[in-house]
Write an enzyme that holds these catalytic residues in place. Structure first.
Site, PDB file in Angstrom:
ATOM      1  CB  ALA A 259     -10.066 -60.967 -44.159  1.00 27.36           C
ATOM      2  N   GLY A 260      -8.593 -63.372 -45.422  1.00 31.20           N
ATOM      3  CA  GLY A 260      -8.386 -64.227 -46.593  1.00 31.20           C
ATOM      4  C   GLY A 260      -8.476 -65.701 -46.259  1.00 31.20           C
ATOM      5  CG  ASP A 261      -5.443 -67.604 -44.125  1.00 26.27           C
ATOM      6  OD1 ASP A 261      -5.170 -67.873 -45.310  1.00 26.27           O
ATOM      7  OD2 ASP A 261      -4.600 -67.188 -43.308  1.00 26.27           O
TER       8      ASP A 261
END
Length: 299
Positions: free
Chosen positions: A245-247
């Site tokens: 999700a973050g990347d």
């Protein structure tokens, strides 16, 4: 019209992912429900995210001369990423052991392998970075390499985005070359000692010009010096795997900003990309195409 050019200087790993109902405690053995082997690494993930969001993407890093190395390079090429800057070094490639629980949460152990051999830039890196609109960095490479790449970006007039993960102390020599810092709320708290995201944002803006704090299910919070903070909520979806999700968010945000989007618009684009990714299993394999993101935003 062709998309912006994004350079990513970072890690590439083979993710070895085990899925369980409940993650084991220390000394406990549990039975998993599935296992997947998926190309990953924060750098490679952000490169795939940028490429699928429509950017002309080049990746700089290292793989080993093992079977994983060949597979990792092949995955980047298959994703349309220029691997001119991807070195092959003797020894094993980086790996990550990931446990994903029944709620989509994860815990990760990274063994750097070839990533640990990247201790600076090499001939050719300067030209690859200098030809980009934005440079994306993370902290899964040795710090001296990240500093060298950030300095190169600054010297070449390239906008430098840093994801400070895994969280660690950030030297001034690095931050003086960073334009946009993109921590999650836990990394922001670890760096500043402030658990309130808005307080952490204010503290980080004393060190860098722009900060974007990702807040998981609560969305994201952006700030720039001399401007009021901007909050954009997350899209409400049922998550099955939050590993990427973050990347996904970071890569998509960088592309939107490089295309000229205002912060709030770029945050909404990135939020939609992240929302799609958490509904799928895996890291790079979960990342959506630009068409999918735009369809979700229209819907």
């Amino acid at each position: 019209m062709s998309g912006p050019r994004i350079a990513v200087f970072g890690s590439v790993n083979m993710d070895l992912v085990a899925y369980v109902g409940t993650a084991p405690a220390t000394g406990e053995t549990v039975t998993g429900t599935a296992f997947r082997q998926v190309p990953g690494g924060k750098g490679a993930n952000q490169a795939v995210s940028a490429a699928r969001a429509g950017a002309d993407t080049v990746f700089l890093g290292a793989v080993g001369d093992d079977a994983f190395g060949a597979e990792l390079r092949g995955n980047l090429v298959a994703s349309g990423i220029d691997t001119t800057g991807l070195r092959t070094v003797p020894g094993p490639s980086g790996i990550a052991h990931i446990v994903v629980d029944g709620r989509g949460g994860n815990s990760i152990i990274v063994v750097p392998g070839a990533n640990g051999e990247v201790t600076g830039t090499v001939p050719g890196d300067r030209e690859l970075i200098g030809g980009a609109d934005a440079l994306l960095l993370q902290l899964e490479l040795p710090m001296e390499a990240v500093v060298a790449a950030a300095r190169t970006g600054r010297e070449q007039g390239v906008r430098v985005h840093l994801t400070p993960a895994p969280a660690r102390e950030l030297p001034d020599e690095l931050l003086e070359s960073v334009d946009v810092l993109v921590p999650n709320e836990h990394e922001a708290a670890a760096i500043t000692g402030r658990t309130d995201p808005r307080e952490a944002l204010a503290a980080l803006l004393e060190r860098v010009p722009e900060v974007l704090v990702t807040l998981g299910g609560e969305g994201s919070l952006y700030g720039a010096r001399g401007a009021e903070p901007v909050h954009v909520p997350a899209l409400k979806v049922e998550a099955v795997d939050t590993t990427a999700a973050g990347d996904t968010f970071c890569g998509s945000f960088a592309v939107a900003r490089a295309e000229g989007a205002e912060p709030a618009e770029a945050m909404r684009f990135a939020a939609a990309a992240a929302a799609l990714s958490v509904q799928r299993h895996g890291a790079s394999s979960s990342m959506p195409t630009r068409a999918e993101v735009e369809a979700l935003l229209r819907g």
